[in-house]
Design an enzyme around this catalytic site. Sequence first.
Site, PDB file in Angstrom:
ATOM      1  N   LEU A 171       0.829  -1.206   0.000  1.00 14.16           N
ATOM      2  CA  LEU A 171       0.000   0.000   0.000  1.00 14.16           C
ATOM      3  C   LEU A 171       0.866   1.259   0.000  1.00 14.16           C
ATOM      4  O   LEU A 171       1.643   1.483   0.934  1.00 14.16           O
ATOM      5  CB  LEU A 171      -0.906   0.004   1.232  1.00 14.16           C
ATOM      6  CG  LEU A 171      -1.841  -1.203   1.361  1.00 14.16           C
ATOM      7  CD1 LEU A 171      -2.275  -1.392   2.800  1.00 14.16           C
ATOM      8  CD2 LEU A 171      -3.031  -1.046   0.453  1.00 14.16           C
ATOM      9  N   CYS A 194      -0.507  -0.385 -11.342  1.00 13.76           N
ATOM     10  CA  CYS A 194      -0.647   0.959 -10.779  1.00 13.76           C
ATOM     11  C   CYS A 194      -1.425   1.859 -11.731  1.00 13.76           C
ATOM     12  O   CYS A 194      -1.048   1.998 -12.904  1.00 13.76           O
ATOM     13  CB  CYS A 194       0.726   1.564 -10.498  1.00 13.76           C
ATOM     14  SG  CYS A 194       0.646   3.213  -9.783  1.00 13.76           S
TER      15      CYS A 194
END
Length: 618
Positions: free
Chosen positions: A280, A364
């Site tokens: 994260l 991403c």
Amino acid sequence: METAEEVNVSKGADVAAKGEAAIKPEFLTTKDKFHGLLDSEWQGSKREKASESDTVDDSKETSLEEPEPKRLKPNFEGRPDGKRLRGQNKSRPHTKPTAYDEKRLCHSIIQNKECPFGAKCFFDHDIVKYMDSKPPDIGETCHIYETFGKCAYGLSCRFAKAHTTSDFKSMEKADLVKVYEGRTMVKNNMSKELQGRLRKRSVSFEKSEKYLKTLSDNKDKGAQQAGEKQPVSTEVQTSSDKQPAPVKTVGPLTDADVIKLRPCEKKQVDFQDKLYLAPLTTCGNLPFRRVCKRFGADITCGEMAMCTNLLQGHQSEWALLRRHESEDVFGIQVEGSFPDTMTRCAELINNNTEVDFVDINSGCPIDLVYNKGGGCGLMTRTRKFERIVKGMNYVLDVPLTVKIRTGVQEKSNIAHKLIPEMKNWGVSMITLHGRSREQRYTKLADWDYITTCAKLASPIPLFGNGDILSYEDAMKAKETGVSGIMIARGALIKPWIFTEIKESRHWDISSSERLDILKDFSNFGLEHWGSDTRGVERTRTFLLEWLSFLCRYIPVGLLERVPQKINERPPYYMGRNYLETLMASQNVEDWIRISEMLLGPVPKNFEFLPKHKANSYK
């Protein structure tokens, strides 16, 4: 005419249609009453503190009468122009922790040594003067001193009274110091020697150069063959989901040969049936991972690191690779868009860190990464993706894993085309996030599609990721045939989710237990970032970032329907006590109040706005 309570009861009947969680009517309230209770309780506690400090310190009395600094608040309900907040708070007004120390004590003085810079030193050498100007201590005991027997921050520690004598000497607990002597709690720190060589570009990348030479040789031969036989190159004619067969050559190794080298030498990792804490960004720091390990996370991974920054020796980027001794199965996630930089970065990691696997972030969605061809951009550049995977696999002694999304566009899934090819590239494990880049977090994860991809990936392990917030969600996910589960936002909202899954239960955790978790995080943060002013404020910053997610948790005892769904927005509700109500607030002011319970008052002119708006509700 209906009373406010009757309105709330009638409201509770149709909250599901509005995307709100179903909370028992007796706990529902309005926005004004919710904030009114918090404000009245807080002002009352401040008055009590003021009366207690009257006989102790006059300066504290005057500080309580000063107007509170203006702090920005996130608007989860939308802007005045009607547009919803999405993505990241770019250009957010945020005071860096380094700005809070106007004058710092020289490190040589802290260690009781002679300063090598003498009169030219920029830092303070007058201990008495420094102690007079230093902010007051936060508490009576120092966690670092009580845990390790000595505090490396000495007089600069914000808990210095606990381990400082009247003549400003630092105390030690010899028995504890002996226990931790020679023990490395945190690994993968970049040495000054390595940083210097990286900046001077004097680090050798022998294996990477050998692999990259094969690419250039094959490219030259391919161009020569294309010139002799046809005017258009094979790579241009071939679509991204159908690669040309490798050309067998004499001399330099081809990609097909390279990938077959040293498979028996690679370290093996058992990924089967594990709970994987997602890497994260911002919130997945080392102290948070330690919290999740305590609750049963099996696999942890560092935050996404940019390969170019690692190769240039950026200290802040290398900090993302640090590993605590409690992380028994730990990986590093890297991002990049070119075979040469990614291969060299993999060799650098392989030779200078202790990791169990390396992960490529090809999921991403951030514009900064995607527009450069990294993250999700790799999924549409199959040939380059293949070269990156094979190159990294060639230089690594540990397994190489890949994290992907369903695709780039919402209605155009491509993961099922990539996965069979990845099996041939030598990937050891695949993680699939059940959403596309375009969807971000506004739609539910597509677990039916994850089921299809899990069958295609066999026998390679495939982990599913998306919308896991309870053990029921985890059980349904396991029925899809995935090898394991990755948990991201679910761990931020309730890090004890790993315990719930392993014990197959709903944990109606109390507000005091949750505060103890935050206290553990704060202590881990002080160990990791330091117990001086800079370390305390850096710990506070990451605590506040985490609280922007933690406030979305709704206690099990308050729910009308269990379990809570990750896309259900909490309505305004009163907890079973003041602390539970405070933890339910989505107001920055209240997050700061929680941080002050653990880390003392915030500095003057303190401002905070969370990095992620993360509007995932309907």
